[in-house]
Scaffold this motif. Structure first.
Motif, PDB file in Angstrom:
ATOM      1  N   ASN A 103      35.634  33.690  46.398  1.00 28.28           N
ATOM      2  CA  ASN A 103      34.185  33.562  46.581  1.00 28.28           C
ATOM      3  C   ASN A 103      33.418  33.867  45.299  1.00 28.28           C
ATOM      4  O   ASN A 103      32.403  33.243  45.000  1.00 28.28           O
ATOM      5  CB  ASN A 103      33.702  34.495  47.693  1.00 28.28           C
ATOM      6  N   GLU A 104      33.921  34.851  44.547  1.00 27.79           N
ATOM      7  CA  GLU A 104      33.240  35.245  43.312  1.00 27.79           C
ATOM      8  C   GLU A 104      33.763  34.491  42.095  1.00 27.79           C
ATOM      9  O   GLU A 104      33.183  34.588  41.008  1.00 27.79           O
ATOM     10  CB  GLU A 104      33.397  36.747  43.094  1.00 27.79           C
ATOM     11  N   GLY A 105      34.857  33.768  42.269  1.00 23.35           N
ATOM     12  CA  GLY A 105      35.414  32.990  41.168  1.00 23.35           C
ATOM     13  C   GLY A 105      36.137  33.819  40.124  1.00 23.35           C
ATOM     14  O   GLY A 105      36.407  33.329  39.019  1.00 23.35           O
ATOM     15  N   THR A 106      36.480  35.065  40.452  1.00 17.35           N
ATOM     16  CA  THR A 106      37.165  35.929  39.477  1.00 17.35           C
ATOM     17  C   THR A 106      38.658  35.649  39.477  1.00 17.35           C
ATOM     18  O   THR A 106      39.261  35.405  40.520  1.00 17.35           O
ATOM     19  CB  THR A 106      36.925  37.417  39.791  1.00 17.35           C
ATOM     20  N   LYS A 107      39.254  35.677  38.295  1.00 14.86           N
ATOM     21  CA  LYS A 107      40.674  35.374  38.129  1.00 14.86           C
ATOM     22  C   LYS A 107      41.506  36.661  38.013  1.00 14.86           C
ATOM     23  O   LYS A 107      41.002  37.713  37.617  1.00 14.86           O
ATOM     24  CB  LYS A 107      40.868  34.531  36.860  1.00 14.86           C
ATOM     25  N   ILE A 108      42.772  36.548  38.360  1.00 14.35           N
ATOM     26  CA  ILE A 108      43.695  37.663  38.205  1.00 14.35           C
ATOM     27  C   ILE A 108      44.063  37.808  36.733  1.00 14.35           C
ATOM     28  O   ILE A 108      44.401  36.831  36.055  1.00 14.35           O
ATOM     29  CB  ILE A 108      44.961  37.445  39.053  1.00 14.35           C
ATOM     30  N   THR A 109      43.979  39.020  36.229  1.00 15.47           N
ATOM     31  CA  THR A 109      44.300  39.351  34.846  1.00 15.47           C
ATOM     32  C   THR A 109      45.328  40.489  34.840  1.00 15.47           C
ATOM     33  O   THR A 109      45.653  41.042  35.894  1.00 15.47           O
ATOM     34  CB  THR A 109      43.036  39.803  34.084  1.00 15.47           C
TER      35      THR A 109
END
Length: 400
Positions: A103-109
């Motif tokens: 939903n927030e468009g954050t990627k796994i890092t």
């Protein structure tokens, strides 16, 4: 009146009183300075320190095969998670891809902590073993000497660690009967203990007679950690393991505080999986971590200072082989023991859409970690990498 009092009082008595009061004040001050906090007396993990440097030639000999496995197991980078392979604490290969939060468009890092599910059991067991190592509890101590209302008299800490208590899984005995638990309420570890003590749940099998993997065991171990340390499980794990090892992106989930900020999990089709009434129970699950932090943890478990040799030997002894076979369970670690004498140590996890796999090839100094927040069994396939590094006689055709 003051003059009359002084005349009736002997001067030596006054001087003696002054000296005593002065002495008390000094002692009080000294006590304040030397008193240890609870955290100061806790047994703590220590980093392993410098390990032999891995040569470029060695890296070149294995990285291509790891990359081939990665591309075959997760084509087009579809893992949605974290994958790491290291030797001697030095990373040979790592990949991070997919959404931490769609939903927030954050990627796994590399810094994204995800729910490691039952791999949490290895960390819980480690804290308990450190308390045993420090002489604060005993492996064969009866659980009811620590948790006074615990109803199963023959059950020991060793049995909790090795899943030999015969207890039923809390997820099943709280699932349907409202007289036992109302699923509209969040279940806690203390609630589980109270239910066991008052609701006549009964055992699945007689205590100590057979292995049966059961999350209730580790929920009770978390309560034992709290009782012995005087800290919450969350703080005890932080003080004993996370902080000393520099695991800066690792924490125990607190449902009241962390629900809105954690990395959610997803079904295989990408639909987000919500919370349920079991999400407040810890010890068996609910540690959030990263592959790099778990690498630090794994290497610390290889330190000569981790546990006394006799205790360490018991950790990697199998306790679940009533019937002949290769699969076994030690004290907080799964294992495969082949007749060749080779041993494979690991732990997998699953909770909601989170899947996890932790592998430690101790003879080779190799660590393999895979974490995903999107439901897939491919996470568990990382064991197929073991034969790259040593003699691990898997028959993978049996697993297809």
């Amino acid at each position: 009146m003051q003059m009359i009092f002084l005349k009736k009082t002997k001067i030596p008595q006054i001087l003696f009183s002054v000296l005593v009061l002065s002495s008390c004040g000094q002692n009080k001050k000294t006590d304040t300075v030397t008193t240890n906090t609870v955290e100061d007396t806790l047994p703590k993990m220590k980093p392993l320190g410098a390990e032999p440097k891995v040569s470029q030639a060695y890296k070149n000999s294995v990285v291509g095969r790891i990359n081939h496995f990665y591309n075959k197991n997760w084509p087009n980078n579809n893992m949605n998670g974290s994958f790491l392979v290291a030797k001697n604490g030095q990373i040979l290969f790592e990949r991070y891809n997919g959404f931490a939060n769609k939903n927030e468009g954050t990627k796994i890092t590399p810094e994204t902590p995800v729910q490691i599910a039952s791999v949490s059991k290895v960390l819980t067991a480690t804290a308990v073993l450190k308390l045993v190592n420090a002489g604060k509890i005993d492996l064969d101590q009866k659980v009811n000497t620590i948790l006074k209302t615990f109803p199963y008299e023959e059950c020991t800490i060793r049995m909790l660690l090795s899943h030999r208590t015969g207890m039923r899984n809390y997820a099943y005995f709280t699932d349907r009967d409202k007289s036992i638990w109302d699923r509209h309420n969040q279940l806690t570890n203390k609630d589980i203990l109270d239910i066991l003590a008052t609701k006549d749940i009964g055992l699945e099998s007689r205590t100590g007679t057979r292995f049966s993997y059961c999350n209730t065991n580790y929920a009770m171990l978390a309560l034992i950690i709290e009782k012995i340390t005087g800290l919450s499980y969350k703080n005890a794990m932080s003080e004993m393991i996370f902080k000393p090892l520099g695991m800066k992106n690792t924490y125990v989930f607190d449902d009241d505080k962390d629900r809105k900020k954690i990395v959610p999990s997803y079904k295989g089709n990408g639909v987000e999986i919500g919370f349920d009434y079991l999400d407040n129970v810890y010890g068996d699950k609910n540690v959030f971590s990263t592959a790099r932090d778990l690498l630090k943890f794994d290497r610390a478990r290889q330190s000569p200072d981790f546990l006394k040799p006799e205790l360490l030997k018991q950790v990697y002894t199998g306790y679940s082989n009533e019937r002949k076979g290769t699969k076994n369970y030690g004290l907080g670690i799964r294992m495969i023991n082949w007749e060749t004498g080779q041993n494979f140590y690991f732990h997998n996890g699953w909770w909601h859409g989170n899947t996890s796999s932790y592998i430690t090839l101790m003879n080779e100094g190799v660590t393999i970690i895979a974490l995903s927040n999107k439901m897939t069994r491919n996470t568990y396939a990382v064991r197929k990498l073991a034969p790259i590094f040593g003699d691990y006689p898997f028959n993978f055709k049996d697993e297809e």
